[in-house]
Design a protein around this motif. Structure first.
Motif, PDB file in Angstrom:
ATOM      1  N   ALA A  89      36.133  30.138 -19.686  1.00 52.23           N
ATOM      2  CA  ALA A  89      37.054  30.342 -20.803  1.00 52.23           C
ATOM      3  C   ALA A  89      36.727  29.407 -21.962  1.00 52.23           C
ATOM      4  O   ALA A  89      36.892  29.758 -23.133  1.00 52.23           O
ATOM      5  N   LEU A  90      36.255  28.214 -21.639  1.00 47.19           N
ATOM      6  CA  LEU A  90      35.907  27.229 -22.666  1.00 47.19           C
ATOM      7  C   LEU A  90      34.475  27.386 -23.170  1.00 47.19           C
ATOM      8  O   LEU A  90      34.053  26.652 -24.066  1.00 47.19           O
ATOM      9  N   GLN A  91      33.721  28.313 -22.556  1.00 46.80           N
ATOM     10  CA  GLN A  91      32.311  28.497 -22.895  1.00 46.80           C
ATOM     11  C   GLN A  91      31.521  27.206 -22.676  1.00 46.80           C
ATOM     12  O   GLN A  91      30.673  26.817 -23.482  1.00 46.80           O
ATOM     13  N   GLN A  92      31.802  26.541 -21.551  1.00 43.25           N
ATOM     14  CA  GLN A  92      31.177  25.253 -21.265  1.00 43.25           C
ATOM     15  C   GLN A  92      30.486  25.241 -19.902  1.00 43.25           C
ATOM     16  O   GLN A  92      30.272  24.175 -19.323  1.00 43.25           O
ATOM     17  N   VAL A  93      30.134  26.401 -19.387  1.00 43.31           N
ATOM     18  CA  VAL A  93      29.517  26.486 -18.065  1.00 43.31           C
ATOM     19  C   VAL A  93      28.173  25.760 -18.025  1.00 43.31           C
ATOM     20  O   VAL A  93      27.761  25.230 -16.993  1.00 43.31           O
TER      21      VAL A  93
END
Length: 544
Positions: A121-125
């Motif tokens: 969801a945060l685009q931080q994978v």
């Protein structure tokens, strides 16, 4: 001035803070992935007039991390077009475990779990493990829950919201597609052990009916020391110096209960000490000057209740010390209160009211951690930039030491207090805080304490460049009796100054240290006297 930025007026307490500032606000360029002509391309964006500007939407950012977030989320390519109707599915919550950096690249799980949904969801994978764990803790602190969104084509998205909002999110009438929760090993604070009052914690239920402080304890939430937390407090400090603060915070406000005799105490204030000479000049000695092994808090190879965590009493010439030992550190209890009976609080380096004299006592002792302290410790454990336990009352975080004032590790802020005793009036006095005692206006000892307070203040501000000012020592001398031992000791420090009264460096100055050690020994009785008032205040708080 030490740790002053050369490009702007900002100054910082530590060199690590200065480096972080330079990285964020004075980096010259940033590499960003920008969608151009339908393709994602890496371009270098230079800082102009102090800001990074997006070439697509003209958004500008002063900090490097804010600019990176903008480009990674492709904020400037998003539109306001209405999307397809989406199904809403909640993802079970689980508290993230702090994890030090690992080299393995992030992997997408076959079945989406809670943590991956948050990061997606945060685009931080793609972030490092350390950065991801920090983000997970932040989302936990804001009480944001992930949920899954699927359109009619089965394409899945993730988003975050407060759990209270989930019922108000519109959904389609089609069947919901759930995001499966992958079972994980027990967390440092798992859902089964969170928010437990003492009466509800297995092992503490027998304490509440007999303790005189049931009302005060019922306001706290405790969990028994877990295997994950044991692993955390045993990690090496060498490459992760932030752990010196986290390890002390873990045990602040903890309850130790000897199941052999049902004696129990709450450790109101604790101090963390590194296990080796290179991490802490005040580490616990292993061998005496004659080559004889010293008593140690090192956990035994086998037989401990908790893996590599060993509560024990060590007998010294100046008293019995209650210590919780691990492979990387030992935690000294400097303030405690018996919970199973009505006794005065114990304040100072010695703990006579709770003795773990033998192997069986140590094996029988259970440790219950205050949830507030654990959560605070987790935040410290994942932040490499920290240099203290709290931004409140720095001097109170200095340990009760009386030697090696020329060594920088003497000034590590590794003393932590529990939530109930977080006020400065409830914490043991030390050389560095004695000047703040209400009786500081009377007696040579309290006058001389101002010297240690001013000296430590200089070190906290200037680090290796700290100095002792002639005027500061002279003020102390003028308030002391000329005939007293303390006055003579202060005079000895004055004689260390050259004829031009130039400031004396503190760190690395072994000659000055000799005089300071002599003075520190003379102040011991004043500290003990001041701690009597601390013990009385602690009793009052727990009885109210």
């Amino acid at each position: 001035m030490a740790n002053a930025c050369t490009q702007c007026p900002e100054t910082f307490v530590s060199a690590s803070q200065l480096r972080a500032h330079n990285f964020e606000y004075h980096s010259k360029s940033i590499t960003a992935s920008i969608k151009q002509d339908g393709e994602l391309r890496d371009i270098e964006i230079e800082r102009i007039d102090g800001t990074f500007t997006c070439p697509t939407c003209a958004a500008s950012y002063q900090s490097k991390s804010a600019a990176k977030r903008h480009f990674q989320r492709e904020t400037c390519t998003q539109t306001d077009q209405e999307g397809p109707i989406l199904d809403v599915v909640t993802v079970p919550r689980a508290l993230a475990v702090p994890c030090l950096p690992i080299s393995d690249p992030p992997k997408v799980p076959a079945t989406l779990d809670h943590d991956f949904a948050v990061l997606n969801a945060l685009q931080q994978v793609h972030k490092s493990e350390e950065e991801k764990q920090k983000l997970l803790l932040m989302m936990e602190a804001f009480d944001l829950a992930p949920f899954a969104l699927k359109d009619s084509s089965g394409i899945e998205f993730n988003a975050l919201t407060h759990p209270a909002n989930l019922a108000n999110v519109s959904t389609s009438d089609s069947e919901r597609h759930r995001v499966a929760h992958i079972p994980r090993k027990r967390r440092l604070l798992d859902s089964g052990s969170r928010q437990c009052s003492p009466a509800a914690v297995p092992g503490l239920e027998s304490l509440m009916p007999i303790t005189p402080y049931a009302k005060a304890l019922s306001t706290r939430k405790f969990i028994e020391l877990s295997s994950d937390m044991c692993e955390l407090v045993n990690r090496d400090w060498t490459l992760h110096p932030q752990l010196r603060y986290a390890c002390a915070q873990v045990f602040a406000g903890s309850i130790l209960m000897n199941t052999q005799n049902n004696q129990a105490i709450i450790a109101n204030t604790v101090e963390g000490y590194g296990r080796t000479r290179t991490t802490d000049a005040h580490r616990e000695p292993f061998v005496s000057k004659k080559g004889i092994p010293c008593p140690t808090s090192l956990p035994p190879p086998s037989g401990s209740r908790y893996e590599d965590v060993w509560p024990t009493t060590i007998h010294y010439n100046d008293g019995d010390r209650l210590v919780i030992g691990t492979q990387s550190c030992n935690i000294l209890v400097t303030s405690s209160l018996r919970l199973d009976k009505d006794e005065p609080a114990s304040v100072g380096g010695s703990t006579m009211s709770f003795l773990l004299s033998g192997l069986k006592d140590s094996q029988a002792t259970k440790i219950f951690l205050d949830e507030y302290s654990v959560e605070s410790a987790l935040r410290l454990a994942i932040d490499r930039t920290v240099w203290c336990i709290s931004d409140r009352n720095y001097h109170a975080q200095l340990r009760q030491l009386r030697s090696k004032f020329h060594d920088g590790s003497t000034y590590h802020l590794c003393r932590a207090s529990g939530y109930l005793t977080r006020a400065h009036t409830l914490q043991p006095y030390s050389l560095f805080t004695l000047a703040n005692h209400d009786a500081s206006h009377s007696g040579d000892g309290h006058s001389a304490a101002a010297l240690f307070h001013d000296m430590s203040k200089s070190i906290l501000e200037k680090g290796q460049d700290a100095v002792l000012e002639y005027a500061s020592v002279l003020r102390v001398k003028e308030r002391c009796s000329d005939k007293g031992r303390i006055g003579k000791s202060v005079q000895g420090i004055i004689e260390r100054f050259s004829s031009d009264r130039r400031p004396i460096p503190v760190i690395g100055n072994e000659h000055l240290n000799e005089s300071l050690v002599e003075l520190a020994q003379l102040l011991s009785t004043y500290i003990a006297s001041a701690n009597v008032s601390v013990a009385a205040c602690i009793k009052q708080i727990f009885e109210s």
